[in-house]
Design a protein around this motif. Structure first.
Motif, short mmCIF file in Angstrom:
data_model
loop_
_atom_site.label_atom_id
_atom_site.label_comp_id
_atom_site.label_asym_id
_atom_site.label_seq_id
_atom_site.Cartn_x
_atom_site.Cartn_y
_atom_site.Cartn_z
N LEU A 132 -14.34 -25.95 -83.71
CA LEU A 132 -14.92 -24.73 -84.60
C LEU A 132 -16.03 -24.28 -83.75
N GLY A 133 -16.77 -25.09 -83.25
CA GLY A 133 -17.83 -24.50 -82.60
C GLY A 133 -17.58 -23.76 -81.13
N LEU A 134 -16.51 -24.18 -80.68
CA LEU A 134 -16.01 -23.60 -79.39
C LEU A 134 -14.80 -22.35 -79.58
N ASN A 135 -14.73 -22.17 -80.85
CA ASN A 135 -13.59 -20.95 -81.06
C ASN A 135 -12.28 -21.49 -80.72
N LEU A 136 -11.95 -22.64 -80.81
CA LEU A 136 -10.60 -23.14 -80.48
C LEU A 136 -9.82 -23.69 -81.88
N GLU A 137 -8.52 -23.68 -81.72
CA GLU A 137 -7.78 -23.85 -83.02
C GLU A 137 -8.19 -25.19 -83.35
N PRO A 138 -8.65 -25.45 -84.50
CA PRO A 138 -8.96 -26.96 -85.05
C PRO A 138 -7.64 -27.42 -85.72
N PRO A 139 -7.62 -28.70 -85.73
CA PRO A 139 -6.41 -29.35 -86.38
C PRO A 139 -6.67 -29.22 -87.89
N THR A 140 -5.55 -28.87 -88.53
CA THR A 140 -5.57 -29.07 -90.27
C THR A 140 -5.74 -30.44 -90.63
N ASP A 141 -5.88 -30.48 -91.84
CA ASP A 141 -6.44 -31.42 -92.64
C ASP A 141 -5.25 -32.63 -92.42
N ASP A 142 -4.13 -32.15 -92.35
CA ASP A 142 -2.86 -32.97 -92.35
C ASP A 142 -2.77 -33.57 -90.80
N GLU A 143 -2.95 -32.46 -89.98
CA GLU A 143 -2.85 -32.91 -88.63
C GLU A 143 -3.96 -33.94 -88.24
N MET A 144 -4.82 -33.98 -88.83
CA MET A 144 -6.10 -34.79 -88.41
C MET A 144 -5.80 -36.31 -88.88
N LYS A 145 -4.91 -36.39 -89.53
CA LYS A 145 -4.50 -37.74 -90.24
C LYS A 145 -3.31 -38.57 -89.09
N ILE A 146 -2.66 -37.62 -88.38
CA ILE A 146 -1.74 -37.91 -87.27
C ILE A 146 -2.35 -38.56 -86.19
N GLU A 147 -2.25 -39.51 -85.79
CA GLU A 147 -2.72 -40.03 -84.36
C GLU A 147 -2.09 -39.38 -83.17
N LEU A 148 -0.91 -39.28 -83.43
CA LEU A 148 0.21 -38.45 -82.26
C LEU A 148 -0.17 -37.10 -82.15
N LYS A 149 -0.68 -36.33 -83.03
CA LYS A 149 -1.04 -35.11 -82.86
C LYS A 149 -2.25 -34.91 -82.19
N LEU A 150 -3.13 -36.02 -82.50
CA LEU A 150 -4.72 -35.74 -82.07
C LEU A 150 -4.87 -35.97 -80.58
N ARG A 151 -3.64 -37.10 -80.11
CA ARG A 151 -3.91 -37.35 -78.90
C ARG A 151 -3.74 -36.18 -77.76
N SER A 152 -2.81 -35.18 -78.07
CA SER A 152 -2.87 -33.93 -77.59
C SER A 152 -3.30 -32.59 -77.92
N TRP A 153 -4.49 -32.82 -79.08
CA TRP A 153 -5.06 -31.76 -79.25
C TRP A 153 -6.42 -31.46 -78.74
N PRO A 154 -7.05 -30.18 -78.49
CA PRO A 154 -6.03 -28.84 -78.58
C PRO A 154 -4.87 -28.93 -77.61
N TYR A 155 -3.96 -28.28 -77.93
CA TYR A 155 -2.80 -28.01 -76.98
C TYR A 155 -3.17 -27.64 -75.63
N CYS A 156 -2.53 -28.13 -74.49
CA CYS A 156 -3.17 -27.53 -73.13
C CYS A 156 -1.63 -27.38 -72.65
N ARG A 157 -1.46 -26.27 -71.73
CA ARG A 157 -0.28 -25.68 -71.39
C ARG A 157 -0.37 -26.58 -69.87
N SER A 158 0.81 -27.28 -69.47
CA SER A 158 1.08 -27.86 -68.25
C SER A 158 1.46 -27.19 -67.23
N THR A 159 1.09 -27.36 -66.13
CA THR A 159 1.36 -26.68 -64.76
C THR A 159 2.69 -27.35 -64.33
N GLN A 160 3.44 -26.69 -63.59
CA GLN A 160 4.52 -26.86 -63.02
C GLN A 160 4.43 -28.14 -61.75
#
Length: 208
Positions: free
Chosen positions: A170-198
């Motif tokens: 919220l402070g950095l103007n990045l997309e925050p996880p939803t309430d449901d996503e905040m309860k899922i560890e697998l989602k949090l491991r890669s949040w915020p989403y980052c695009r990988s390089t080749q």
């Protein structure tokens, strides 16, 4: 912010250098890698030799020299950008809530499969970011993720981590996880989403 980052990346390309300049740069880069290895949870987490096998068919020695030379010439600009993002994370908290944190860019070993790490056991806390593994536009997102680990003082992705990460987003103007996503560890491991390089090592060789 992104236009300044584009200008920054354009300014750190290889230029014609004398032999002495090249050797000095290589020595600085080699020493830098040795130092950041000591900051990792284990030295092997910062590695270029084993990582090169999967991407290049040229001699390992010449590629290692190229990477160390590029680092010697350009790592200060990379770290300055990361420091700017670290300070932006600090600004999301009151001064008394901030921890003593240092941040550095470094090529992380491909075998670990991570884009960044936070050594919460060190004093000060150390964050290492492999800027070659993600798109430049997502550097801030990865810094925010590792900063959340540093702030919580835990390597896990529990509810406390989720709350801090949500606050940072919220402070950095990045997309925050939803309430449901905040309860899922697998989602949090890669949040915020980052695009990988080749090719994660292309950046460290000055080929991006």
């Amino acid at each position: 912010m992104w236009s300044s980052l584009t200008s920054f990346l354009s300014a750190i390309a290889f230029s014609k250098m004398s032999y002495s300049q090249l050797t000095d740069a290589f020595a600085r880069g080699n020493e830098y890698l040795r130092v950041v290895q000591s900051y990792a949870l284990e030295p092997g987490m910062v590695d270029i030799e084993n990582s090169l096998w999967g991407y290049y068919t040229r001699t390992l020695q010449s590629d290692q020299i190229k990477i160390c030379t590029w680092i010697g010439n350009n790592i200060s600009q990379v770290n300055a950008q990361l420091e700017e993002y670290l300070q932006a994370c600090h600004e999301c908290f009151h001064p008394q809530e901030r921890h003593h944190i240092k941040i550095f860019g470094a090529p992380l070993a491909q075998s670990f499969g991570i884009d960044g790490l936070c050594n919460i056991l060190s004093k000060p806390i150390i964050i290492l970011i492999d800027v070659g593994r993600i798109a430049p536009e997502d550097w801030l997102s990865l810094v925010a993720h590792e900063y959340a680990h540093a702030h919580v003082g835990n390597a896990g992705h529990n509810q406390q981590f989720a709350d801090v990460l949500h606050h940072l987003c919220l402070g950095l103007n990045l997309e925050p996880p939803t309430d449901d996503e905040m309860k899922i560890e697998l989602k949090l491991r890669s949040w915020p989403y980052c695009r990988s390089t080749q090719n994660p090592l292309a950046f460290w060789m000055g080929e991006m």
